[in-house]
Write an enzyme that holds these catalytic residues in place. Structure first.
Site, PDB file in Angstrom:
ATOM      1  N   GLU A 190       4.290  31.877  -0.827  1.00  0.00           N
ATOM      2  CA  GLU A 190       4.759  31.137   0.356  1.00  0.00           C
ATOM      3  C   GLU A 190       5.387  29.792  -0.022  1.00  0.00           C
ATOM      4  O   GLU A 190       4.854  28.721   0.290  1.00  0.00           O
ATOM      5  CB  GLU A 190       3.599  30.936   1.338  1.00  0.00           C
ATOM      6  N   GLU A 384       1.805  40.433   2.711  1.00  0.00           N
ATOM      7  CA  GLU A 384       0.607  40.060   3.466  1.00  0.00           C
ATOM      8  C   GLU A 384       0.834  40.401   4.926  1.00  0.00           C
ATOM      9  O   GLU A 384       1.888  40.074   5.477  1.00  0.00           O
ATOM     10  CB  GLU A 384       0.312  38.547   3.390  1.00  0.00           C
TER      11      GLU A 384
HETATM   12  P1  P53 Z   1      -6.015  32.300   6.415  1.00  0.00           P
HETATM   13  C1  P53 Z   1      -0.665  29.730   7.226  1.00  0.00           C
HETATM   14  C2  P53 Z   1       0.110  30.556   8.027  1.00  0.00           C
HETATM   15  C3  P53 Z   1       0.446  31.830   7.570  1.00  0.00           C
HETATM   16  C4  P53 Z   1       0.014  32.239   6.326  1.00  0.00           C
HETATM   17  O1  P53 Z   1      -4.529  32.800   6.150  1.00  0.00           O
HETATM   18  C5  P53 Z   1      -0.746  31.408   5.545  1.00  0.00           C
HETATM   19  C6  P53 Z   1      -1.105  30.147   5.982  1.00  0.00           C
HETATM   20  C7  P53 Z   1      -1.928  29.227   5.121  1.00  0.00           C
HETATM   21  O2  P53 Z   1      -3.282  29.327   5.426  1.00  0.00           O
HETATM   22  O3  P53 Z   1      -1.160  31.718   4.308  1.00  0.00           O
HETATM   23  C8  P53 Z   1      -1.380  33.030   3.871  1.00  0.00           C
HETATM   24  O4  P53 Z   1      -6.821  32.747   5.242  1.00  0.00           O
HETATM   25  C9  P53 Z   1      -1.852  32.876   2.445  1.00  0.00           C
HETATM   26  C10 P53 Z   1      -3.152  33.541   2.163  1.00  0.00           C
HETATM   27  C11 P53 Z   1      -4.059  33.429   3.372  1.00  0.00           C
HETATM   28  C12 P53 Z   1      -3.432  34.183   4.526  1.00  0.00           C
HETATM   29  O5  P53 Z   1      -2.148  33.679   4.809  1.00  0.00           O
HETATM   30  O6  P53 Z   1      -5.905  30.825   6.517  1.00  0.00           O
HETATM   31  O7  P53 Z   1      -0.873  33.298   1.511  1.00  0.00           O
HETATM   32  O8  P53 Z   1      -3.687  32.985   0.996  1.00  0.00           O
HETATM   33  O9  P53 Z   1      -5.363  33.836   3.156  1.00  0.00           O
HETATM   34  C13 P53 Z   1      -4.263  34.126   5.800  1.00  0.00           C
HETATM   35  O10 P53 Z   1      -6.458  32.964   7.667  1.00  0.00           O
END
Ligand code: P53
Length: 485
Positions: A190, A384
């Site tokens: 990201e 993701e």
């Molecule tokens: P968590 C923000 C918005 C979208 C994706 O997020 C993001 C974030 C940062 O938190 O990050 C990704 O665990 C990231 C992963 C993360 C996942 O989204 O905050 O690449 O490491 O775990 C989900 O709910």
């Protein structure tokens, strides 16, 4: 004309994790401290702004704190010791690809030593070896929100140009060591995280800078150059290997058909998303960013050769995370708000939200795939996608996560639609393979996995792994190449 019937035979189904959220063992095997080891666990009462901007005092406090309770990423879910079992379970689900990241500070504890730390290499030799033994493709993120702390404390994070050399040394070592086994790489997780999580992404403190936003763009410029150099080096050694750029895709719609809203959504897409992928896939700074830089009084220091490198060594595929959509409105005050993650979102009345306030939008994924493909005609990799939920065990010790099955199946159906639309999608790694610590808040209770990990927010639990209903469901999806949906 070719008919695109659905998922291609070699579609890369799988799941993802990251080192700082899974491994734990933050002081074992000679590992150095990272920004992730300094990440406090937050609950919902903590303001988003406080989570976003990190100051020096907070890091001082963290360095002086012994233990893991307040800092759950230090213990993760103990993947460091349990990787054999975890990878085996993923193979049992039928994964074709396993996305993980390598922790820079296991290989170079301070980030910039001349010689690597052997124990770190031994660990990843084992992990990558296991993945390959099960016939899965490793997809390796070189840097996933865990910059070595030394590079922040002593070098000022990515705003310092020296980090390019340190990163290149680290990435080159990975290519030399794992290039025979790893065909898919991602340079930075990201990379547009700079806009919403500058400390984790760039190692930049909120205070003490005369021009914070400029520092962030300067740092991103260095990450761009580092990405191009990584592509150059990888392609020279392994012409068949692929390296992608990655963004968190913040798809946004105009709140109404008011032209003001429509225009705003164009600008939001440019600034939040396309700027990063335009540089990394088209190889030039887009013209709209000149206006943005002028209006925000931002000037970037660059060397002439940077622009040649960017032009010549673009990314091979566009990887992105997709969780939700948002809306752009010129009349923000009139609208209801919802949580989002690190920034507040306006509420879209047509969508449902997750327990954490993220707005669930499967059609938005088809919309995203189509618009990205229109712009770049590059292979797309969804690396993701998933739903954070507080799963609980029933009286038989089972987890019936039908909400997760529903979320994922609706999104995967829309991927299939987009493939029929003609979009080139090479793979899908759901977030996450098994439960891990949340990135944004370091909660354990925000679970994304197909496999439950018995661990609570305070680090209590047996760490046992338990298959959720979604495990069996996903296994079937992969086995039938999406036909069982
Ligand atoms: P968590 C923000 C918005 C979208 C994706 O997020 C993001 C974030 C940062 O938190 O990050 C990704 O665990 C990231 C992963 C993360 C996942 O989204 O905050 O690449 O490491 O775990 C989900 O709910």
């Amino acid at each position: 004309f070719e008919r695109f019937a659905g998922f291609p035979d070699r579609f890369l189904w799988g799941g993802a994790i990251s080192a700082p959220q899974a491994e734990g063992a933050y002081q074992e095997g000679g590992k150095g401290l990272t920004v992730a080891d300094m990440a406090l666990r937050y609950d919902k009462s903590v303001s988003r702004k406080e989570r976003k901007y990190v100051d020096r005092q907070r890091i001082e406090d963290a360095i002086n704190y012994e233990g893991t309770d307040k800092y759950p990423k230090r213990s993760g879910v103990d993947f460091y010791h349990r990787y054999k079992e975890d990878i085996k379970l993923c193979a049992e689900m039928g994964f074709k690809v396993f996305r993980m990241s390598i922790s820079w500070s296991r290989i170079f504890p301070k980030g910039n030593e001349q010689h690597p730390n052997q124990a770190g290499l031994d660990f990843y030799d084992q992990v990558i070896g296991k993945i390959v033994d099960y016939g899965m493709e490793p997809l390796i993120t070189i840097s996933h929100f865990d910059l070595p702390l030394h590079l922040v404390a002593e070098h000022g994070g990515w705003k310092n140009r020296e980090l390019i050399d340190f990163y290149v040394r680290y990435a080159t070592l990975l290519f030399d060591r794992y290039g025979d086994k790893v065909k898919y790489w991602i340079a930075f997780n990201e990379i547009n995280g700079a806009r919403f999580t500058p400390f984790n992404s760039l190692g930049i403190y909120a205070e003490g800078s005369e021009h914070f936003v400029q520092d962030c763009y300067q740092a991103v410029h260095h990450q761009f150059v580092a990405s191009a150099l990584a592509a150059k080096i990888l392609h020279k050694k392994y012409p068949e290997a692929k390296i992608g750029c990655m963004i968190a895709k913040f798809t946004t719609y105009p709140a109404t058909c008011n032209p003001e809203d429509a225009m705003l959504s164009v600008i939001d897409e440019q600034i939040d998303n396309y700027f990063f992928t335009d540089v990394l896939l088209r190889g030039t700074y887009p013209r709209y960013i000149h206006r943005y830089f002028n209006e925000h009084d931002i000037s970037i220091q660059a060397q002439d050769e940077d622009f040649e490198l960017l032009k010549e060594h673009t990314a091979d595929f566009l990887a992105f995370s997709y969780y939700m959509s948002s809306i752009s409105s010129s009349k923000k005050e009139d609208l209801e708000k919802t949580d989002g993650n690190l920034r507040e979102q306006l509420k879209n009345p047509y969508l449902e939200t997750s327990e954490w306030g993220w707005q669930i939008d499967p059609i938005g994924l088809r919309y995203t795939l189509n618009t990205l493909y229109d712009r770049y005609q590059a292979p797309l990799f969804i690396v993701e996608n998933g739903i954070g939920a507080n799963d609980t065990l029933d009286e038989h010790g089972e987890i019936h996560d039908d909400y997760r099955i529903s979320y994922l199946s609706k999104h995967i159906e829309q991927i299939r639609e987009s493939i029929i639309d003609g979009v080139e999608v090479i793979g899908y790694t759901a977030w996450s393979s098994f439960d891990i610590v949340s990135s944004g808040t370091s909660e354990m209770s925000k679970r994304y996995g197909f496999i439950y990990v018995d661990l609570d927010n305070h680090g209590e639990g047996t760490l046992n792994r338990i298959k959720k209903d979604s495990f069996h469901w996903y296994q079937k999806v992969i086995e039938t190449n999406g036909a069982s949906l």
